[in-house]
Design a protein around this motif. Structure first.
Motif, PDB file in Angstrom:
ATOM      1  N   GLN A 109     -44.716 -86.186 -76.874  1.00  0.00           N
ATOM      2  CA  GLN A 109     -44.050 -85.417 -77.920  1.00  0.00           C
ATOM      3  C   GLN A 109     -42.790 -86.129 -78.400  1.00  0.00           C
ATOM      4  OE1 GLN A 109     -42.941 -81.486 -76.703  1.00  0.00           O
ATOM      5  NE2 GLN A 109     -42.768 -80.740 -78.801  1.00  0.00           N
TER       6      GLN A 109
ATOM      7  N   GLU B  67     -52.129 -87.385 -79.206  1.00  0.00           N
ATOM      8  CA  GLU B  67     -51.443 -86.413 -80.066  1.00  0.00           C
ATOM      9  C   GLU B  67     -52.063 -85.031 -79.932  1.00  0.00           C
ATOM     10  OE1 GLU B  67     -51.589 -87.949 -83.977  1.00  0.00           O
ATOM     11  OE2 GLU B  67     -50.168 -89.579 -83.610  1.00  0.00           O
ATOM     12  N   ASP B  68     -53.365 -84.986 -79.763  1.00  0.00           N
ATOM     13  CA  ASP B  68     -54.042 -83.689 -79.673  1.00  0.00           C
ATOM     14  C   ASP B  68     -53.759 -82.974 -78.361  1.00  0.00           C
ATOM     15  OD1 ASP B  68     -55.083 -84.054 -82.141  1.00  0.00           O
ATOM     16  OD2 ASP B  68     -57.038 -84.763 -81.461  1.00  0.00           O
TER      17      ASP B  68
ATOM     18  N   VAL C  18     -43.793 -89.057 -80.537  1.00  0.00           N
ATOM     19  CA  VAL C  18     -44.241 -88.641 -81.857  1.00  0.00           C
ATOM     20  C   VAL C  18     -43.049 -88.215 -82.712  1.00  0.00           C
ATOM     21  CG1 VAL C  18     -45.591 -86.937 -83.117  1.00  0.00           C
ATOM     22  CG2 VAL C  18     -46.519 -88.003 -81.057  1.00  0.00           C
TER      23      VAL C  18
ATOM     24  N   MET D 222     -47.487 -95.161 -76.932  1.00  0.00           N
ATOM     25  CA  MET D 222     -47.318 -93.709 -76.993  1.00  0.00           C
ATOM     26  C   MET D 222     -46.648 -93.163 -75.741  1.00  0.00           C
ATOM     27  SD  MET D 222     -48.565 -92.582 -79.892  1.00  0.00           S
ATOM     28  CE  MET D 222     -48.902 -90.868 -79.594  1.00  0.00           C
TER      29      MET D 222
ATOM     30  N   ARG E 193     -54.620 -92.925 -79.924  1.00  0.00           N
ATOM     31  CA  ARG E 193     -53.466 -92.257 -80.523  1.00  0.00           C
ATOM     32  C   ARG E 193     -53.796 -90.809 -80.884  1.00  0.00           C
ATOM     33  NH1 ARG E 193     -49.208 -95.442 -82.120  1.00  0.00           N
ATOM     34  NH2 ARG E 193     -49.524 -97.704 -81.948  1.00  0.00           N
ATOM     35  N   CYS E 194     -54.921 -90.614 -81.528  1.00  0.00           N
ATOM     36  CA  CYS E 194     -55.278 -89.251 -81.925  1.00  0.00           C
ATOM     37  C   CYS E 194     -55.523 -88.358 -80.707  1.00  0.00           C
ATOM     38  CB  CYS E 194     -56.513 -89.286 -82.811  1.00  0.00           C
ATOM     39  SG  CYS E 194     -56.226 -90.026 -84.439  1.00  0.00           S
TER      40      CYS E 194
END
Length: 628
Positions: free
Chosen positions: A623, A535-536, A626, A592, A531-532
């Motif tokens: 995006q 997102e990055d 998120v 995601m 997940r991280c």
């Protein structure tokens, strides 16, 4: 008088002890008695106290030259301290040596000053002090004063200068009176000692050659000086040759001779040479001292076949009342437990260690327990590790972190996580210096036992008191615990601060895959890692540094994401097993990127979860996910 000398420390105004004249009288009396013969050892005890190793001998019953040793006191401590005290009465005793026992009636003192031997010896000391006070050339001043009358007075003057550290003056005085009063080995010995102190080995060898050319018999001290030089250079060939030469010249070696010979032996070969020297000591009736035992054990400890000999040496040493020091015990334990890849009988070694531990006269340190516990740890003898731990407490030994880690690992390996947890708290209370391995071991054990509250408590304590000990493994255990406590946001925050923020490898090249490492992690941690990373992607450029590097791997596709997992996380058909890191990574990616994303488990180039096409389109989907 001699027995009371170590207890008297008062001095007169001229620096000599008040009992110096009494010592001179005692020596004069012994030398005047018929049937008394002084050997070389007797004089070395008086003239050279620092090398006294054996009691002096006298032939006449009821008389013994030198001081009796009090119980519990070493013979070296009982020697006369200081050059001024050594001068008293030495000349009379040295002259008596030249006569046979049957011929000695009175000491030859015809050429001594009328004041007697003590005053004559004191003149040498006084002349040297005057030359130093007036900053005169000592050699010339002694010659002008006429106090150097024979080889004995020369040796005495050299001795006084050497004890003052005036090695240059020793060499100068010897050169000034060379070929006049150098027909005995004592003067050469002083010259060689100063040459050795000034690191002039060429002068040492030259002195030995000169004595042979002038038909001067080198004393045992001269040989010992050379043996000590060869010991420093580990030149065992020359040491053995010198011992053979001493036998040919009928010069009896003493314990210092054999000590230097043992020190010259190589430790990783020529083990039989060490045993042969020990046999020679026994034949010569010379008892080894601590240094001899230390050198012998050091040499034999590397041998794969001499552990029995080392054990016998240790018991012999204790039988003779010799107390081993830390290094001696370390060499013994190295011989018993083995070094490198040697196979040793661990049960036998543990019995020897137990015998040492039960000997109250032997001091054990952390180093000795580290050796025993470390070998038990290597052999996975966890119960033996736990048996050794109380012995440290009985001996009041504060363990090193290595031993603490081994004990904690033993508890964990035996399934006693609660014991490990309690022991960790005891170590902290006792002020034991712990490292990150100790905390990580206990945290991992608590995590496997699903004791999540304890995991978080340990991590919080370390974070507050010892933040420098925090490691990535400890943080990952805490993240798992937070996930189990339904604290997902806190887990992600901890991951970003403690894991993803740590320095990484070199910059990611364009077109190379992003490599993540979820091997050995829980499914919750694997999910957070993916997940991280996704997102990055919105915040990083094409040259982004990877979250976790796996060095040595080649790129398998443009802009893919590869999450490394364990082989056991996949079934035989290549599917993710339930409750594995592979399942956590797979579900996080699908959540995601959407269920249509072609995320799959692969075996090539290594077991991993492949997230293909990390492109702008995927980034837009991320995006949106998120934002939603």
């Amino acid at each position: 008088v001699c027995r009371r000398m170590p207890k008297l420390s008062s001095r007169t105004s001229h620096g000599r002890p008040p009992w110096a004249s009494q010592v001179a009288a005692a020596l004069a009396f012994c030398s005047s008695c018929g049937g008394v013969e002084f050997n070389a050892d007797a004089f070395s005890l008086t003239v050279i106290p620092g090398h006294a190793r054996a009691k002096p001998k006298a032939c006449r019953p009821g008389h013994r030259f030198g001081r009796r040793q009090e119980p519990g006191a070493s013979w070296k401590q009982a020697t006369l301290p200081g050059s001024a005290m050594l001068t008293a009465g030495t000349a009379i005793a040295l002259r008596a040596r030249k006569a046979k026992a049957s011929e000695v009636k009175e000491p030859e003192t015809s050429d001594l000053p009328e004041q007697g031997a003590a005053a004559w010896a004191g003149d040498v000391q006084s002349a040297i002090e005057e030359a130093l006070a007036q900053q005169l050339d000592i050699a010339e001043y002694l010659e002008d004063k006429g106090v150097i009358v024979d080889e004995l007075s020369l040796a005495l003057a050299l001795r006084v200068l050497r004890l003052k550290g005036l090695h240059e003056d020793v060499l100068a005085v010897f050169a000034a009176f060379d070929e006049q009063f150098t027909d005995q080995g004592e003067a050469y010995a002083e010259r060689m000692l100063s040459a050795d102190a000034k690191a002039q080995p060429s002068l040492l060898f030259a002195s030995m050659r000169e004595m042979k050319e002038r038909d001067v018999q080198p004393s045992v001290q001269c040989y010992n000086i050379m043996l000590r030089v060869h010991a420093r250079n580990r030149n065992w060939q020359r040491s053995v040759a010198l011992l053979a030469e001493m036998a040919e010249e009928a010069v009896a070696p003493n314990v210092l001779s054999f000590d230097s010979a043992l020190a010259s032996c190589p430790s990783r070969k020529q083990w039989e040479l060490t045993t042969r020297i020990l046999d020679n000591m026994e034949e010569a009736a010379v008892s080894p001292n601590l240094s001899c035992y230390r050198s012998a054990l050091h040499n034999l400890s590397y041998s794969p076949n001499h552990e029995t000999a080392c054990i016998q040496l240790y018991y012999e040493m204790r039988t003779r009342g010799v107390v081993p020091d830390e290094d001696t015990l370390r060499y013994l334990l190295r011989a018993c437990f083995g070094v490198e890849d040697q196979e040793k009988d661990l049960n036998k070694a543990l019995k020897v260690f137990q015998a040492i531990e039960e000997d109250e006269g032997v001091e054990l340190t952390q180093v000795h327990f580290d050796i025993a516990i470390g070998m038990c740890e290597r052999a996975a003898r966890w119960r033996d590790v736990l048996k050794l731990a109380p012995a440290m407490s009985r001996r009041s030994v504060i363990p090193h972190s290595v031993s603490c880690n081994a004990v904690l690992k033993a508890c964990v390996a035996l399934g006693k996580w609660e014991v490990a947890l309690k022991l960790l708290g005891t170590m902290e209370t006792d002020g034991t210096e712990l490292d990150s391995t100790a905390y990580s071991t206990v945290m991992s054990a608590c995590a496997r036992a699903e004791q999540w509250d304890e995991v978080l408590r340990i991590y919080s304590n370390v974070e507050q008191s010892l933040p420098e000990l925090l490691t990535q493994d400890m943080a990952l255990n805490a993240i798992t615990a937070l996930c189990q406590a339904d604290k997902q946001l806190e887990a992600i925050t901890l991951y970003r601060s403690a894991v993803s923020s740590r320095p990484r490898g070199g910059a990611q090249k364009r077109g190379e895959p992003l490599l993540l490492d979820a091997r050995g992690q829980s499914p919750e941690v694997a999910s957070i890692i993916v997940r991280c990373a996704l997102e990055d992607l919105l915040k990083q450029s094409a040259e982004t540094t990877p979250i976790v590097d796996v060095p040595g791997l080649k790129a398998v596709g443009p802009k893919d994401i590869l999450v490394a997992i364990e082989m056991g996380d996949l079934s035989s058909g290549g599917d993710a097993l339930e409750g594995s890191a592979a399942e956590g990574a797979l579900q996080a990616a699908l959540e995601m990127l959407g269920q249509d994303a072609k995320v799959q488990c692969c075996m090539q180039p290594f077991p991993c979860v492949r997230i293909p096409g990390a492109s702008l389109a995927i980034a837009e989907n991320v995006q949106q996910a998120v934002a939603g």
